[in-house]
Write an enzyme that holds these catalytic residues in place. Structure first.
Site, PDB file in Angstrom:
ATOM      1  N   SER A 584       0.851  -1.196   0.000  1.00  0.00           N
ATOM      2  CA  SER A 584       0.000   0.000   0.000  1.00  0.00           C
ATOM      3  C   SER A 584       0.880   1.237   0.000  1.00  0.00           C
ATOM      4  O   SER A 584       2.016   1.200   0.490  1.00  0.00           O
ATOM      5  CB  SER A 584      -0.899   0.011   1.242  1.00  0.00           C
ATOM      6  OG  SER A 584      -1.535   1.262   1.387  1.00  0.00           O
ATOM      7  N   TYR A 597      -2.476  -0.192  10.820  1.00  0.00           N
ATOM      8  CA  TYR A 597      -2.467  -0.601   9.410  1.00  0.00           C
ATOM      9  C   TYR A 597      -1.212  -0.086   8.700  1.00  0.00           C
ATOM     10  O   TYR A 597      -0.528  -0.831   7.994  1.00  0.00           O
ATOM     11  CB  TYR A 597      -3.717  -0.053   8.730  1.00  0.00           C
ATOM     12  CG  TYR A 597      -3.817  -0.391   7.259  1.00  0.00           C
ATOM     13  CD1 TYR A 597      -4.184  -1.658   6.834  1.00  0.00           C
ATOM     14  CD2 TYR A 597      -3.554   0.579   6.287  1.00  0.00           C
ATOM     15  CE1 TYR A 597      -4.292  -1.968   5.482  1.00  0.00           C
ATOM     16  CE2 TYR A 597      -3.649   0.293   4.937  1.00  0.00           C
ATOM     17  CZ  TYR A 597      -4.013  -0.985   4.528  1.00  0.00           C
ATOM     18  OH  TYR A 597      -4.108  -1.281   3.202  1.00  0.00           O
TER      19      TYR A 597
END
Length: 707
Positions: A584, A597
């Site tokens: 990501s 995260y």
């Protein structure tokens, strides 16, 4: 005969439906297709892609307007079970028969194939097959040429001609083995001329010709002849003390056979992929076990097959592994040391076969690795360019086992002489057919495990890989979602492109189950894409230990242990591989309410670098694709995560796609297909010397640039 008469058949399937056939009356071509599909549906009658059927009927000549006789016949390379009208060739019968006037003899018969084009009636015809004259030179309206195991068992028996004569009281003719072609068609016509009134012809070592004046009469005649052959064989088999001389080896229990196969398949695939990457198939069918465990395996195995259709797909002979059924396979280097001389001996045998039998104009020697590998006590492996071809090779070898079983029961099995086998395998017409085949796709022969592939990004990647020729293992931790994906993939790709398993990347048993599934279904693994994920967006004060643990268990530990299991398979194969980690932009960019995260994604990214540095020596490349804001079909964006991100940016949930697009340099919404394309770019062949890279697919987020 009505459908109730089907009870007379015990060894073949009577599938004729009077109502369906009645609806086709008057259309001989439709009846031909109907009959062909019924025959092709029973593998006891003929094998996949094998045999051909025909009909002759009157049609109007498009040039003269006059009525003329036309023969419709299965075209080259088709399959009876799935054949449609587009799979037929249509030829003028008179023109086809007039080719006898220009035939120069058996030394020149291959040139006749090109002349078939002068006989084409329907310009949309499929290319006529080599068997076209075999049908054309016989006068019957409907003809079936099949490769039934029961008939070939008689055709391949030492006393096959005598048995045929006695079994059918002279109503079935006999033509000795000869390679299919124009000359064989002339010999069939001669056999009929010398034996008027016969109902069929047995081709030595090859197959069966039967016929009738109508589609139904041909169908029934075919079934009756094959049924009689099968009855005779089963009667003889029942009187044997033991099939194939009795058992020499005892089969492992089912679970252990599967375990051994999963452990061994990648090693075998590595050996078989020394020329090109191969895909595998495994079966422990009871018929296979009876043969490979028998005392007669040593005698019959090296003989190879008899029917040319069997031989073309299974090679000159199988490789029989010199491994104990329960051999310890945990020490891979030890197993490879034991198998290396066995594969070298097979390749040397094949090279000697080629050099001994080749002609001055023979094509160059092809891949000398075995197609069929027999492991007594465990099962049979087959390897070929794709899953369907490998699976069909296994089916054909089971046909060959059935033939050997029958021939040995009634007489003595005989295989094709090696020179005849070579003349089929390296036939210039077969070579031309191979050269006409489409170029392999970029990922042909590759096998990919994409975690989380029942939806979203993972599903898009798996589909892209399948579109480009790969076999894929689709999976999810949600069994219901996985069922939906299985249905989707089955409709779009068919059974030979994918396998499906439930996979929770936090469970070691599930991970091993997934790599074992890849080994059993396809022979191994070339590509691992770590895509499974989840997201939790909370301010630091709201983050719980449970949140933290699941993020790191799925994203970091999951990525590590799936990679570890995949690398174990790749090292067994020793042909390199790819690991792609879907990370990501959050691995590089700091944002609000994202500590758990974002830090897990950073760990994924650095773990990728570490793996790339370690696995380069194995030619296993590790690369990263960094998406951002892929909302479409994503479980991550359901519920709390979307709400958390919207809250962090002070906007509504429905405004997220537009918000993310506007903050990118390209002002683009990112879709799952965009990530799939990046994964293909890494694996498709143009970046084979790249590892340790990060490809951003985020529309351009400057704060997430690597440098």
């Amino acid at each position: 005969m009505s459908a109730t008469s089907a009870v007379k058949f015990k060894h073949v399937s009577y599938l004729w439906d009077d109502a369906k056939a009645a609806a086709l009356q008057g259309d001989e071509v439709a009846l031909l297709i109907y009959r062909s599909n019924l025959l092709g549906a029973d593998l006891r009658l003929t094998n996949y892609g094998g045999g051909n059927t025909s009909c002759k009927a009157i049609a109007k000549d498009p040039l003269t307007g006059k009525e003329t006789e036309v023969m419709w016949i299965k075209g080259s390379g088709g399959d009876l079970g799935t054949m449609k009208k587009s799979g037929l060739a249509a030829l003028y019968v008179d023109r086809l028969r007039s080719l006898k006037n220009v035939y120069r003899g058996i030394e020149h018969e291959d040139e006749m194939v090109e002349l078939f084009n002068h006989c084409i009636f329907d310009l949309a015809s499929k290319a006529p097959s080599i068997d076209t004259p075999l049908h054309g030179f016989l006068p019957f309206k409907h003809i079936d040429h099949l490769h039934p195991d029961a008939a070939i068992a008689i055709a391949a028996a030492k006393d096959g001609k005598k048995i045929t004569q006695e079994l059918f009281n002279g109503t079935i003719g006999w033509v000795e083995w000869q390679r299919p072609g124009f000359d064989l068609g002339l010999k069939l016509a001669k056999c009929l001329e010398e034996n008027p009134g016969i109902r069929g012809i047995m081709l030595g070592s090859h197959g069966l010709f039967t016929w009738g004046d109508t589609a139904y009469e041909s169908y029934i005649n075919t079934l009756e002849v094959i049924e009689r052959c099968a009855e005779y064989i089963e009667e003889k088999v029942s009187k044997q003390k033991a099939v194939f001389g009795g058992a020499k080896v005892t089969s492992l229990p089912k679970e252990q056979r599967t375990s051994q196969a999963a452990a061994l398949a990648p090693v075998l695939r590595g050996f078989c992929s020394s020329y090109q990457k191969m895909v595998g198939h495994f079966t422990d069918d009871e018929r296979v076990l009876n043969f490979i465990n028998s005392k007669d395996l040593e005698k019959l195995g090296p003989m190879g097959t008899s029917c040319p259709d069997h031989f073309l797909r299974t090679k000159i002979s199988p490789l029989v592994l010199n491994l104990a059924p329960g051999e310890d396979l945990s020490d891979v280097s030890k197993i490879k040391e034991k198998l290396t001389p066995q594969f070298e001996a097979y390749r040397a045998m094949y090279a000697e076969y080629y050099n001994t039998c080749k002609h001055p104009n023979s094509p160059a020697m092809r891949d000398p690795n075995p197609v069929v590998i027999l492991y007594p006590g465990a099962g049979m492996f087959t390897f070929s360019k794709d899953k369907q071809t490998a699976r069909v090779a296994a089916e054909f070898y089971i046909n060959a086992i059935n033939v050997m079983r029958g021939a040995e029961a009634i007489s003595e099995y005989t295989s094709l002489p090696r020179q005849e086998a070579f003349n089929i395998e390296y036939w210039l017409l077969e070579e031309a057919k191979l050269q006409r085949m489409p170029k392999p796709k970029a990922l042909s022969g590759r096998i990919a495990l994409v975690t989380g592939s029942a939806g979203g990004i993972g599903k898009a990647i798996a589909k892209k890989f399948a579109d480009e020729g790969a076999c894929v293992i689709i999976n999810d931790n949600d069994a219901t979602r996985l069922e939906g994906a299985k249905e989707d993939f089955s409709k779009q790709y068919g059974k030979d492109v994918f396998a499906a398993v439930v996979l929770d990347v936090t469970k070691a048993g599930d991970i091993k189950g997934a790599t074992d599934a890849a080994a059993l279904a396809f022979g191994g693994l070339d590509i691992v894409v770590n895509c499974a994920g989840l997201s939790i967006s909370k301010p630091i004060e709201e983050h719980t230990e449970k949140d933290w643990d699941i993020l790191y268990d799925v994203l970091v530990k999951g990525q590590f242990f799936v990679t570890q299991a995949g690398v174990e398979v790749m090292r067994k194969q020793a042909i390199g591989g790819d690991v792609i980690n879907i990370v990501s932009k959050n691995a590089l960019m700091s944002g609000p309410n994202n500590a758990g995260y974002g830090s897990a994604k950073a760990a994924q990214l650095h773990l990728s670098r570490l793996n790339a540095a370690e696995l380069g020596k194995d030619h296993i490349r590790v690369n990263v694709v960094n998406p951002d804001a892929v909302i479409s079909d994503s479980k991550i964006w359901e519920g709390a995560w979307a709400e958390g991100r919207a809250k962090a940016y002070g906007i509504k949930v429905e405004e997220l796609p537009g918000y993310y697009a506007k903050r990118t340099l390209l002002n683009e919404i990112i879709l799952p297909e965009d990530i799939a394309n990046a994964c293909f770019a890494v694996t498709g062949g143009l970046l084979n010397k790249s590892t340790g890279n990060v490809i951003n697919v985020d529309g351009g987020v400057a704060t997430a640039f690597v440098r």
